[in-house]
Motif scaffolding. Structure first.
Motif, PDB file in Angstrom:
ATOM      1  N   LEU A   7      35.595  -6.937 -37.215  1.00  0.00           N
ATOM      2  CA  LEU A   7      35.739  -5.580 -37.743  1.00  0.00           C
ATOM      3  C   LEU A   7      36.602  -5.553 -38.995  1.00  0.00           C
ATOM      4  O   LEU A   7      36.320  -4.810 -39.943  1.00  0.00           O
TER       5      LEU A   7
ATOM      6  N   LYS B 234      37.570  -7.970 -33.009  1.00  0.00           N
ATOM      7  CA  LYS B 234      38.463  -7.247 -33.917  1.00  0.00           C
ATOM      8  C   LYS B 234      38.580  -7.956 -35.266  1.00  0.00           C
ATOM      9  O   LYS B 234      38.677  -7.305 -36.314  1.00  0.00           O
TER      10      LYS B 234
ATOM     11  N   LYS C 194      33.487   0.233 -34.350  1.00  0.00           N
ATOM     12  CA  LYS C 194      34.837   0.367 -33.793  1.00  0.00           C
ATOM     13  C   LYS C 194      34.801   1.094 -32.452  1.00  0.00           C
ATOM     14  O   LYS C 194      35.560   0.759 -31.533  1.00  0.00           O
TER      15      LYS C 194
END
Length: 244
Positions: free
Chosen positions: A133, A130, A201
């Motif tokens: 990202l 994450k 994602k």
């Protein structure tokens, strides 16, 4: 052939010097020269079919001809350069046959990897994905295709490393080398970074849900976009591709 003003290659170079300084790389002088030239080829700072001018490379890197000659021979053995007697060394043009083969091998490795990781992933590993990202999103907003490409590669490397198999990442990199170079043609295309981030994602969401089948489907969809996007470029930019 000069790069046109609207070419993806021009945008791909926006954040890239022609050759990275040798101090950016570890190892011997020969290894550093090799890595600098290889990075220039993979990033398309050196374009497919372009003559690699040895004297200019020596001047830019501040080295003699010997380590440059060694580096070029090594690149030729990897299929990234073509040494033509009495003519010089040229950056290898893209081969759709090699790209398709590399994409096939990479897909087989990554689908197996995400299926495994979906059943074993930890909260700490999800944090790393994450975080990656979030960085991708910032780079996308900045229009930094080179930085985005680096974080894209890191995301895939993280997932492969989470399998616990130490050789998997190096096997994938070897299979992916020609595909990885071709991907630099796609990211500068309008909307491609946004689409790539959305695909990433989806993969991470499937891993977080511990859903192996969803992870496989999201990864397969993501990896197959490359071939779909490259096919039109064979006709649009024929000077960069071989007939094979």
């Amino acid at each position: 052939m000069p790069v046109s003003e609207d070419s993806p290659l021009r945008d791909a170079k926006k954040f890239l010097p022609a050759l990275q300084p040798l101090n950016d790389f570890p190892g011997s002088l020969s290894q550093k020269v090799y890595m600098s030239l290889k990075q220039a080829i993979l990033s398309l700072a050196f374009r497919p079919g372009e003559l690699m001018q040895k004297s200019q490379i020596c001047k830019e890197l501040g080295v003699s001809r010997s380590p440059v000659t060694e580096a070029m021979a090594r690149l030729a053995s990897e299929g990234l350069a073509d040494i033509v007697p009495q003519a010089g060394t040229y950056v290898t043009r893209f081969s759709m046959a090699e790209i398709r083969e590399g994409a096939f091998l990479r897909e087989a490795l990554e689908l197996a990897a995400v299926e495994r990781v979906a059943t074993t992933i930890t909260e700490e590993q999800l944090v790393l994905l994450k975080r990656n990202l979030r960085i991708q999103e910032v780079l996308m907003q900045d229009g930094d295709t080179a930085g985005f490409h680096q974080m894209d590669a890191e995301l895939h490397e993280l997932i492969l490393s989470f399998t616990g198999y130490r050789r998997l990442a190096s096997l994938a990199e070897t299979a992916w080398i020609h595909v990885n170079r071709a991907r630099h043609l796609n990211l500068p295309m309008p909307g491609r970074m946004q689409a790539t981030l959305a695909e990433h994602k989806a993969i991470v969401a499937a891993l977080e849900a511990r859903d192996p089948e969803a992870a496989r489907q999201a990864t397969r969809h993501h990896l197959r976009q490359l071939i779909l996007l490259l096919e039109p470029l064979v006709a649009e930019r024929p000077e960069m591709f071989t007939n094979g």
